[in-house]
Design an enzyme around this catalytic site. Sequence first.
Site, PDB file in Angstrom:
ATOM      1  N   GLY A 150     -37.086   0.343  99.754  1.00 28.52           N
ATOM      2  CA  GLY A 150     -35.582   0.241  99.818  1.00 28.52           C
ATOM      3  C   GLY A 150     -34.896   1.431  99.657  1.00 28.52           C
ATOM      4  O   GLY A 150     -35.296   2.216  98.965  1.00 28.52           O
ATOM      5  N   TRP A 152     -30.885   2.960  98.453  1.00 26.29           N
ATOM      6  CA  TRP A 152     -29.827   2.412  97.490  1.00 26.29           C
ATOM      7  C   TRP A 152     -28.707   1.917  97.695  1.00 26.29           C
ATOM      8  O   TRP A 152     -27.801   1.255  97.100  1.00 26.29           O
ATOM      9  CB  TRP A 152     -29.580   3.787  96.531  1.00 26.29           C
ATOM     10  CG  TRP A 152     -29.432   4.958  96.985  1.00 26.29           C
ATOM     11  CD1 TRP A 152     -30.194   6.064  97.165  1.00 26.29           C
ATOM     12  CD2 TRP A 152     -28.088   5.420  97.877  1.00 26.29           C
ATOM     13  NE1 TRP A 152     -29.606   7.148  97.883  1.00 26.29           N
ATOM     14  CE2 TRP A 152     -28.125   6.793  98.139  1.00 26.29           C
ATOM     15  CE3 TRP A 152     -26.846   4.572  97.905  1.00 26.29           C
ATOM     16  CZ2 TRP A 152     -27.253   7.305  98.771  1.00 26.29           C
ATOM     17  CZ3 TRP A 152     -25.908   5.301  98.700  1.00 26.29           C
ATOM     18  CH2 TRP A 152     -26.167   6.759  98.917  1.00 26.29           C
ATOM     19  N   LYS A 162     -36.220  -7.026 104.364  1.00 31.21           N
ATOM     20  CA  LYS A 162     -37.779  -6.797 104.521  1.00 31.21           C
ATOM     21  C   LYS A 162     -38.561  -7.715 104.185  1.00 31.21           C
ATOM     22  O   LYS A 162     -39.601  -7.823 104.456  1.00 31.21           O
ATOM     23  CB  LYS A 162     -37.970  -5.491 103.467  1.00 31.21           C
ATOM     24  CG  LYS A 162     -37.216  -4.284 104.056  1.00 31.21           C
ATOM     25  CD  LYS A 162     -37.862  -3.068 103.460  1.00 31.21           C
ATOM     26  CE  LYS A 162     -36.815  -1.790 103.862  1.00 31.21           C
ATOM     27  NZ  LYS A 162     -37.201  -1.542 105.344  1.00 31.21           N
ATOM     28  N   SER A 178     -35.048   1.185  95.343  1.00 23.36           N
ATOM     29  CA  SER A 178     -34.571   2.593  94.914  1.00 23.36           C
ATOM     30  C   SER A 178     -34.506   2.513  93.416  1.00 23.36           C
ATOM     31  O   SER A 178     -33.951   1.718  93.042  1.00 23.36           O
ATOM     32  CB  SER A 178     -33.062   2.946  95.749  1.00 23.36           C
ATOM     33  OG  SER A 178     -32.798   4.330  95.089  1.00 23.36           O
ATOM     34  N   GLY A 230     -34.205   8.522 104.185  1.00 24.63           N
ATOM     35  CA  GLY A 230     -34.028   9.873 104.961  1.00 24.63           C
ATOM     36  C   GLY A 230     -35.200  10.012 105.912  1.00 24.63           C
ATOM     37  O   GLY A 230     -36.335   9.703 105.566  1.00 24.63           O
ATOM     38  N   GLU A 252     -36.426   3.038 109.006  1.00 24.29           N
ATOM     39  CA  GLU A 252     -35.132   3.114 109.395  1.00 24.29           C
ATOM     40  C   GLU A 252     -34.574   4.476 108.669  1.00 24.29           C
ATOM     41  O   GLU A 252     -34.518   4.295 107.318  1.00 24.29           O
ATOM     42  CB  GLU A 252     -34.311   1.863 108.918  1.00 24.29           C
ATOM     43  CG  GLU A 252     -32.874   1.700 109.359  1.00 24.29           C
ATOM     44  CD  GLU A 252     -32.025   2.392 108.622  1.00 24.29           C
ATOM     45  OE1 GLU A 252     -31.846   3.581 108.929  1.00 24.29           O
ATOM     46  OE2 GLU A 252     -31.378   1.793 107.982  1.00 24.29           O
ATOM     47  N   GLY A 254     -31.773   6.534 108.993  1.00 30.59           N
ATOM     48  CA  GLY A 254     -30.292   7.069 109.017  1.00 30.59           C
ATOM     49  C   GLY A 254     -29.918   7.499 110.532  1.00 30.59           C
ATOM     50  O   GLY A 254     -30.615   7.456 111.438  1.00 30.59           O
ATOM     51  N   CYS A 286     -25.614   3.771 106.789  1.00 36.11           N
ATOM     52  CA  CYS A 286     -26.458   4.314 107.839  1.00 36.11           C
ATOM     53  C   CYS A 286     -26.022   4.538 109.117  1.00 36.11           C
ATOM     54  O   CYS A 286     -26.210   5.545 109.924  1.00 36.11           O
ATOM     55  CB  CYS A 286     -28.012   3.918 107.656  1.00 36.11           C
ATOM     56  SG  CYS A 286     -28.249   2.141 108.096  1.00 36.11           S
ATOM     57  N   GLU A 464     -35.440  -3.967 112.770  1.00 31.85           N
ATOM     58  CA  GLU A 464     -35.503  -5.213 111.441  1.00 31.85           C
ATOM     59  C   GLU A 464     -34.584  -6.021 112.253  1.00 31.85           C
ATOM     60  O   GLU A 464     -33.859  -5.722 113.009  1.00 31.85           O
ATOM     61  CB  GLU A 464     -35.040  -4.598 110.263  1.00 31.85           C
ATOM     62  CG  GLU A 464     -35.872  -3.517 109.437  1.00 31.85           C
ATOM     63  CD  GLU A 464     -35.792  -3.130 108.020  1.00 31.85           C
ATOM     64  OE1 GLU A 464     -36.492  -3.343 107.215  1.00 31.85           O
ATOM     65  OE2 GLU A 464     -34.766  -2.401 107.895  1.00 31.85           O
TER      66      GLU A 464
END
Length: 490
Positions: A150, A152, A162, A178, A230, A252, A254, A286, A464
């Site tokens: 995950g 943050w 998820k 995170s 990232g 995923e 960003g 994001c 997702e």
Amino acid sequence: MSRYGLQKLYINGAYTDSTSGDTFDAVNPANGECIAQLQAANAQDVDKAVAAAKQGQPVWAAMTAMERSRILRRAVDILRDRNDELAAIETADTGKPLSETRSVDIVTGADVLEYYAGLIPALEGQQIPLRGSAFVYTRREPLGVVAGIGAWNYPLQIALWKSAPALAAGNAMIFKPSEVTSLTALKLAGIYTEAGLPAGVFNVLTGSGDQVGQMLTEHPGIAKVSFTGGIASGKKVMANAAGSTLKDVTMELGGKSPLIIFADADLDKAADIAMMANFYSSGQVCTNGTRVFVPLALQAAFEQKIVERVKRIHIGDPSDERTNFGPLVSFQHRDSVMRYIDSGKREGATLLIGGYSLTEGALAHGAYVAPTVFTHCRDDMQIVREEIFGPVMSILSYQSEEEVIRRANDTEYGLAAGVVTQDLNRAHRVIHQLQAGICWINTWGESAPEMPVGGYKHSGVGRENGISTLEHYTQIKSIQVELSSFNSVF
């Protein structure tokens, strides 16, 4: 003693001491307070979690669809009953205003779990006739043990995004939150067990991405990795996943999303949308529309409306329900955002408002950055090219539809995009040409459970939410049945 004390790992249905006993701190970014100590997992803990998941997953998968659905629905009820408690923890851990975490973070995460709980009985195969004496049928079977890693910014929501489809499909999950915001994922693990999830089916390992995350992506017992983060980290995860056991991945990663305002738009509505697309959650979303394209003739009027709205933002203690703009998630991230702001100034963008960290009075000990708006930006500026993940809006002017489409697509990212216009023909025409996985017309930011979420280009792989995500947590087995005699050529 910190507010939330020592937080253990969650393995095999129980809070468990880590093998090493090493810990790291959870820090409230609003004031620098250490609110918890979290145990750090190591390779032995990863192996324990995988072993527990391998034991629990067949038990879970053997339950009927309705049994699994009822357990996940009970977890939904518990999440909603404990909404305020979880929101308070999320606010202390992330710095997000309580007005957000109470109304969005837990609520939307529970909605996703409820959505997938309802889909479980509908997860089915096909029957394919071949000829009178033969047919094929297919089964959708779980992948086995999967990992979620995950980000943050939405800790509990991402853990649910998820885990919900993974569990609904009959898998077991090992989730690594995170290291910056780990607390609510550990709470979720206990909630799943309270709801009746068998031991080992949902495990939480806290620790760094470089260590725990890498061990999960390389572990031969993991069948799939779902990662949010990232681009650089995502590429590393994907390479490790492929290089170990050819794992399936969802990424995923960003974005640097364009928001295009057309000349016929209601300018007040456009300004409201731009504000939400840039400053909600202090800009740490994001999908934020940080590249705001405005017709040259409307630029000055639009800028005035934005500045008026920025001045109305209530910056303050995130635990105060009047606050709608809190600190960034960490002091390290604050410094990163400030470096981008300094870059915008150096490269010649015009600073309309903000552009500094807040270091006085009640905000002095927090990771606060003022809502910042640059205008007269160029496409080659660092603040326009790179994801900042903070409260920094870049306003860019344009003169034609063709020009703005070309410039909007001139990025390595492709997560989100949006248009504001009263001409729906134009809206659809433009949206169909934008290279982005999530698009909005005359709105921004909502991601319903039914809506697939994911990006084009470097913004990710897979999706997702939505029905297709549930299917991607399964593998198809094809079975051919012959009802008549079999003829051999030998």
